[in-house]
Design a protein around this motif. Structure first.
Motif, mmCIF file in Angstrom:
data_model
loop_
_atom_site.group_PDB
_atom_site.id
_atom_site.type_symbol
_atom_site.label_atom_id
_atom_site.label_comp_id
_atom_site.label_asym_id
_atom_site.label_seq_id
_atom_site.Cartn_x
_atom_site.Cartn_y
_atom_site.Cartn_z
ATOM 1 N N ARG A 65 0.807 -1.247 0.016
ATOM 2 C CA ARG A 65 -0.481 -0.274 -0.030
ATOM 3 C C ARG A 65 0.498 0.984 -0.086
ATOM 4 O O ARG A 65 1.540 1.035 0.748
ATOM 5 C CB ARG A 65 -0.532 -0.617 1.396
ATOM 6 N N GLY A 66 0.538 2.425 -0.515
ATOM 7 C CA GLY A 66 1.086 3.337 -0.559
ATOM 8 C C GLY A 66 0.133 4.650 -1.396
ATOM 9 O O GLY A 66 -0.470 4.880 -2.547
ATOM 10 N N PRO A 67 -0.022 5.787 -1.684
ATOM 11 C CA PRO A 67 0.389 7.054 -2.555
ATOM 12 C C PRO A 67 -0.454 6.437 -3.580
ATOM 13 O O PRO A 67 0.636 5.866 -4.155
ATOM 14 C CB PRO A 67 1.630 8.053 -1.922
ATOM 15 N N ALA A 68 -1.434 7.063 -4.035
ATOM 16 C CA ALA A 68 -1.347 6.687 -5.652
ATOM 17 C C ALA A 68 -0.353 7.011 -6.575
ATOM 18 O O ALA A 68 0.048 8.493 -6.043
ATOM 19 C CB ALA A 68 -3.400 7.641 -5.771
ATOM 20 N N ASP A 69 -0.105 6.949 -7.089
ATOM 21 C CA ASP A 69 0.848 7.279 -8.784
ATOM 22 C C ASP A 69 2.260 7.011 -7.778
ATOM 23 O O ASP A 69 3.267 7.028 -9.369
ATOM 24 C CB ASP A 69 0.425 8.775 -9.416
ATOM 25 N N SER A 70 2.460 6.433 -7.017
ATOM 26 C CA SER A 70 3.834 5.726 -6.767
ATOM 27 C C SER A 70 4.386 4.742 -7.476
ATOM 28 O O SER A 70 2.865 3.004 -7.772
ATOM 29 C CB SER A 70 4.034 5.731 -5.296
ATOM 30 N N ARG A 81 1.922 0.774 -10.707
ATOM 31 C CA ARG A 81 1.758 2.038 -10.352
ATOM 32 C C ARG A 81 0.385 1.379 -9.177
ATOM 33 O O ARG A 81 -0.760 1.319 -9.690
ATOM 34 C CB ARG A 81 1.440 2.631 -11.123
ATOM 35 N N ARG A 82 0.583 2.140 -8.464
ATOM 36 C CA ARG A 82 -0.437 1.987 -7.033
ATOM 37 C C ARG A 82 -1.329 2.414 -7.873
ATOM 38 O O ARG A 82 -1.262 3.233 -8.003
ATOM 39 C CB ARG A 82 0.234 1.860 -5.750
ATOM 40 N N GLY A 83 -2.966 2.674 -7.112
ATOM 41 C CA GLY A 83 -3.934 3.780 -7.225
ATOM 42 C C GLY A 83 -4.900 3.357 -6.117
ATOM 43 O O GLY A 83 -5.004 2.869 -5.485
ATOM 44 N N ASP A 84 -5.791 3.846 -6.372
ATOM 45 C CA ASP A 84 -6.915 4.590 -5.978
ATOM 46 C C ASP A 84 -8.053 2.202 -6.375
ATOM 47 O O ASP A 84 -7.773 2.228 -7.158
ATOM 48 C CB ASP A 84 -8.046 5.442 -5.918
ATOM 49 N N VAL A 85 -8.126 2.438 -4.551
ATOM 50 C CA VAL A 85 -8.710 0.750 -4.834
ATOM 51 C C VAL A 85 -9.880 0.611 -4.264
ATOM 52 O O VAL A 85 -9.885 1.170 -3.130
ATOM 53 C CB VAL A 85 -7.855 -0.499 -4.195
ATOM 54 N N GLN A 86 -10.954 -0.151 -4.748
ATOM 55 C CA GLN A 86 -12.859 -0.134 -3.964
ATOM 56 C C GLN A 86 -12.701 -1.196 -4.196
ATOM 57 O O GLN A 86 -13.262 -2.256 -5.299
ATOM 58 C CB GLN A 86 -13.568 1.064 -5.099
ATOM 59 N N GLN A 87 -13.110 -2.278 -3.417
ATOM 60 C CA GLN A 87 -13.492 -3.424 -2.708
ATOM 61 C C GLN A 87 -14.857 -3.648 -3.167
ATOM 62 O O GLN A 87 -15.276 -2.649 -2.875
ATOM 63 C CB GLN A 87 -12.710 -3.882 -1.711
ATOM 64 N N PRO A 88 -14.986 -4.956 -3.807
ATOM 65 C CA PRO A 88 -16.337 -4.681 -4.497
ATOM 66 C C PRO A 88 -16.438 -5.118 -3.451
ATOM 67 O O PRO A 88 -16.181 -5.780 -1.877
ATOM 68 C CB PRO A 88 -16.383 -5.912 -4.880
ATOM 69 N N CYS A 89 -18.365 -4.778 -2.949
ATOM 70 C CA CYS A 89 -19.184 -4.628 -2.065
ATOM 71 C C CYS A 89 -19.559 -5.982 -1.561
ATOM 72 O O CYS A 89 -20.124 -6.394 -2.994
ATOM 73 C CB CYS A 89 -20.211 -4.263 -1.625
ATOM 74 N N VAL A 90 -20.401 -6.646 -0.499
ATOM 75 C CA VAL A 90 -20.893 -7.984 -0.905
ATOM 76 C C VAL A 90 -22.186 -7.758 -0.090
ATOM 77 O O VAL A 90 -22.194 -7.210 1.285
ATOM 78 C CB VAL A 90 -19.504 -8.696 0.136
ATOM 79 N N LYS A 91 -23.015 -7.391 -0.241
ATOM 80 C CA LYS A 91 -24.962 -7.859 -0.181
ATOM 81 C C LYS A 91 -24.742 -9.284 0.805
ATOM 82 O O LYS A 91 -24.724 -10.671 0.111
ATOM 83 C CB LYS A 91 -25.717 -7.393 -1.418
ATOM 84 N N TRP A 92 -25.251 -9.073 1.820
ATOM 85 C CA TRP A 92 -25.763 -10.188 2.842
ATOM 86 C C TRP A 92 -27.869 -10.378 2.192
ATOM 87 O O TRP A 92 -28.274 -9.147 2.624
ATOM 88 C CB TRP A 92 -25.033 -10.011 3.778
ATOM 89 N N ALA A 93 -27.894 -11.636 2.467
ATOM 90 C CA ALA A 93 -29.178 -12.236 2.133
ATOM 91 C C ALA A 93 -29.524 -12.262 3.216
ATOM 92 O O ALA A 93 -29.050 -12.952 4.580
ATOM 93 C CB ALA A 93 -29.326 -12.990 1.582
#
Length: 105
Positions: A70-75, A93-105
């Motif tokens: 992990r580290g700053p985006a663009d490093s 090249r590191r970037g902004d990461v959005q982990q996928p959401c998990v929906k609970w039933a």
């Protein structure tokens, strides 16, 4: 509070890959779709051997590998991975990461 944003939103800056330690190996389970690791060519089953030239030979080094990825985006971070019988060097090249959401039933 460090880590609060990631826990509450799933957002962080890094390479975007699920990596799990199995005994003496740090193994890529999967790169997140469309993330920096996938764009750089990291594949499921790749074994992380070194980060920025520093081998992941000891338990202590493997224990902090997430912090090092992990580290700053663009490093950039240079990974040495074992892929089958060969070694592959990848520059991610590191970037902004959005982990996928998990929906609970």
């Amino acid at each position: 509070v460090p880590g609060y944003e990631e826990r509450s939103t799933g957002h962080y800056q890094g390479i975007g890959a699920r990596i799990v330690t199995h005994g003496e190996h740090a193994v890529v389970h999967f790169p997140l779709a469309g993330g920096p690791a996938e764009r750089a060519g990291l594949l499921p089953g790749d074994r992380l051997l070194a980060i920025d030239g520093e081998p992941l030979a000891r338990d202590e080094q493997r224990a902090i590998l997430v912090e090092r990825l992990r580290g700053p985006a663009d490093s950039e971070v240079r990974l040495t991975v074992g892929r089958g019988e060969r070694q592959v060097e990848l520059l991610v090249r590191r970037g902004d990461v959005q982990q996928p959401c998990v929906k609970w039933a």
